[in-house]
Enzyme design. Structure first.
Site, short mmCIF file in Angstrom:
data_model
loop_
_atom_site.label_atom_id
_atom_site.label_comp_id
_atom_site.label_asym_id
_atom_site.label_seq_id
_atom_site.Cartn_x
_atom_site.Cartn_y
_atom_site.Cartn_z
N ASP A 15 1.07 -1.24 0.12
CA ASP A 15 -0.03 -0.26 -0.12
C ASP A 15 0.89 1.13 -0.08
OD1 ASP A 15 -0.16 0.89 3.16
OD2 ASP A 15 -0.67 -1.35 3.47
N SER A 251 9.24 4.66 8.05
CA SER A 251 9.27 3.19 6.82
C SER A 251 7.82 2.64 7.72
CB SER A 251 10.34 2.05 7.10
OG SER A 251 10.12 1.93 8.49
N LYS A 252 7.54 1.78 6.70
CA LYS A 252 6.16 1.30 6.63
C LYS A 252 5.84 0.09 7.88
CE LYS A 252 4.94 0.78 1.91
NZ LYS A 252 3.90 0.15 1.54
N ARG A 253 7.01 -0.51 7.93
CA ARG A 253 7.47 -1.47 9.23
C ARG A 253 6.57 -0.82 10.54
NH1 ARG A 253 12.71 -3.63 8.71
NH2 ARG A 253 12.64 -2.67 7.14
N LYS A 254 7.70 -0.10 10.57
CA LYS A 254 8.28 0.32 11.91
C LYS A 254 6.81 1.55 12.75
CE LYS A 254 12.73 1.22 11.92
NZ LYS A 254 14.02 2.40 11.95
#
Ligand code: GLU
Length: 481
Positions: A15, A251-254
């Site tokens: 996304d 970042s999208k992960r964090k």
């Protein structure tokens, strides 16, 4: 094509990242200011990372922000197709031309050989990079040696001292490290980013390449490709990366706020988000913090950027969104609030509460919890919630009963008389005001924090308010048996 042409070129690998909106905002503002075009190109050459629905999400979220493009995969345009996977012959032709001219060469090394090579370079503390084992060899010659496959990639042949400095619109003179013999065409016939971006920016007539700071180190490779292919390079602007409050890259992960869709889900108004993004590393000449997209268009200048990674401060965005919410008309507020409400209808009730709700709401997604009591009949407030407000069960029953009959006696059901009637009850019985009003509040809403109680009771309506006051009394009566 002489007029300004800029593009945003997201990869459909998940996304969309908030950075796509950030760059689109400034690209579009610059294009509008210059009377140029803003192009959306989908860079879908990484088949392994391709995510099915991602492209549609990019379209939807950029439309949500009104960052609309003049040319793109869904709209077409004079230099399409606008998806890289549909342009493979162009990249293959360019790679072929580069091989013919001696600027690129085929490489058959297997991934295993490249991994082993890199490990050895690291062990010997040498710079890592392709060791040119395949350079100058025919396929047959190379096949005679170990570690070769039968499908070739194409690599750039980077000269001894390539130009490493370029002028960036945001950063001025910028240095980048020496590139290695970068793969430009993969064995599956797809280009890597480097070849794809150069071929497309050229064929699409892009005048200004705008992208994130992480691409600075790639720019010398791109300049070589422009030179070898005999094309004039565009100008470059590398936007600063948005950073978390600890200065790490978002970042999208964090960080959920790296995902563009998160802002929509949270109920940030698109115009507030745009305003906030426009404050990231950029500022208005008069330092104003609240301004429109049109203001950005009129005041856009590359010199107004600071190349230092701006801090993405969600508290600041909450404040800004709150400011935008307060400025909405009641009708507009209700229209925007609708998708976040727990049910249908209740328009008249909500209308009574718009003013206090607008004042206290930072994100529209908070509204569901703030007004849930309007969307149910009975509340079933537990007895302990009621007595927690400071009156014991018999006192709370008496207070609720008095409130109930006061509300029943009222001629109309408007906030001011409701407030008056409840105050009178409280005074007549010499009850502690805070305890009395909190007990009533919890009985009719199930919560301790709501918009002003008289507005809330008027919104809930006489019938439901009275029934809830009565229910609360029986709950208390049962609990004290
Ligand atoms: N596809 C690249 C990305 O998603 C685009 C970089 C560029 O704009 O050149 O980061």
């Amino acid at each position: 094509m002489s007029s300004v042409r800029v593009r945003v070129a997201p990869s459909p690998t998940g996304d969309p990242h908030v950075g796509t909106a950030y760059m689109s905002l400034f690209c579009l503002a610059f294009a509008r200011q210059q009377g140029g075009q803003f192009i959306l190109r989908i860079e879908d050459t990484d088949q392994a990372r391709y995510v099915e629905n991602s492209e549609q999400q990019i379209f939807d979220l950029l439309h949500w922000l009104s960052l609309d493009w003049d040319e793109g995969p869904d709209r077409g345009g004079p230099v399409g197709p606008y998806r890289q996977s549909e342009r493979l012959p162009l990249y293959q032709a360019a790679a072929h031309e580069l091989i013919q001219a001696g600027h690129a060469y085929e490489c058959w090394c297997t991934p295993e050989r490249l991994t082993a090579m890199r490990a050895e370079q690291q062990k010997a503390k040498m710079p890592t990079g392709y060791d040119r084992l395949c350079l100058g060899k025919t396929r047959e010659q190379r096949a005679a040696e170990p570690g070769s496959s039968d499908r070739a990639v194409v690599r750039m042949l980077v000269p001894e001292s390539p130009p490493l400095t370029f002028t960036d619109l945001i950063r001025g003179d910028t240095n980048a490290p020496v590139p290695d013999d970068q793969v430009i065409l993969k064995a599956d016939g797809f280009p890597t980013y480097h070849l794809g971006v150069v071929v497309d920016d050229h064929h699409m007539g892009i005048t200004h390449v705008t992208r994130g700071e992480e691409w600075i180190s790639s720019t010398p490779k791109h300049l070589l490709l422009y030179d070898w292919l005999g094309w004039d390079p565009p100008r470059f602007a590398h936007f600063p990366l948005l950073r978390n409050t600890d200065r790490s890259k978002i970042s999208k992960r964090k960080n959920p706020a790296a995902r563009l869709v998160w802002f929509k889900e949270q109920g940030y108004l698109p115009e507030a988000l745009l305003n906030f993004l426009a404050l990231m590393g950029w500022s208005m000449p008069d330092g104003r913090e609240i301004f429109t997209f049109q203001d950005v268009v009129e005041n856009f200048a590359w010199e107004r950027f600071s190349p230092v990674g701006p801090i993405f401060d969600v508290d600041k965005l909450d404040w800004l969104n709150g400011q935008y919410i307060q400025r909405l008309t009641d009708d507009e507020f209700l229209r925007r609030a609708r998708p976040f409400l727990p049910g249908e209808g209740q328009d008249a009730a909500l209308r009574r509460l718009t003013l206090p709700l607008k004042e206290r709401t930072k994100r529209l997604a908070e509204l569901g919890e703030q007004v849930d009591f309007l969307f149910v009949g009975n509340l079933d407030v537990p007895a302990d919630q009621l007595v927690k407000q400071g009156l014991d069960a018999p006192a709370a029953i008496a207070a609720l009963e008095a409130a109930e009959s006061a509300l029943e006696r009222l001629a109309g059901f408007e906030p001011a008389p409701i407030e008056q009637a409840l105050s009178d009850v409280c005074a007549e019985r010499s009850m502690n005001r805070r305890k009395f009003f909190m007990t009533v509040r919890v009985a009719v809403t199930g919560k301790t924090a709501t918009p002003p109680l008289h507005d809330t009771i008027a919104a809930i309506g006489r019938e439901r308010s009275v029934a809830r006051l009565r229910d609360a009394q029986s709950t208390l009566a049962q609990s004290s048996h």
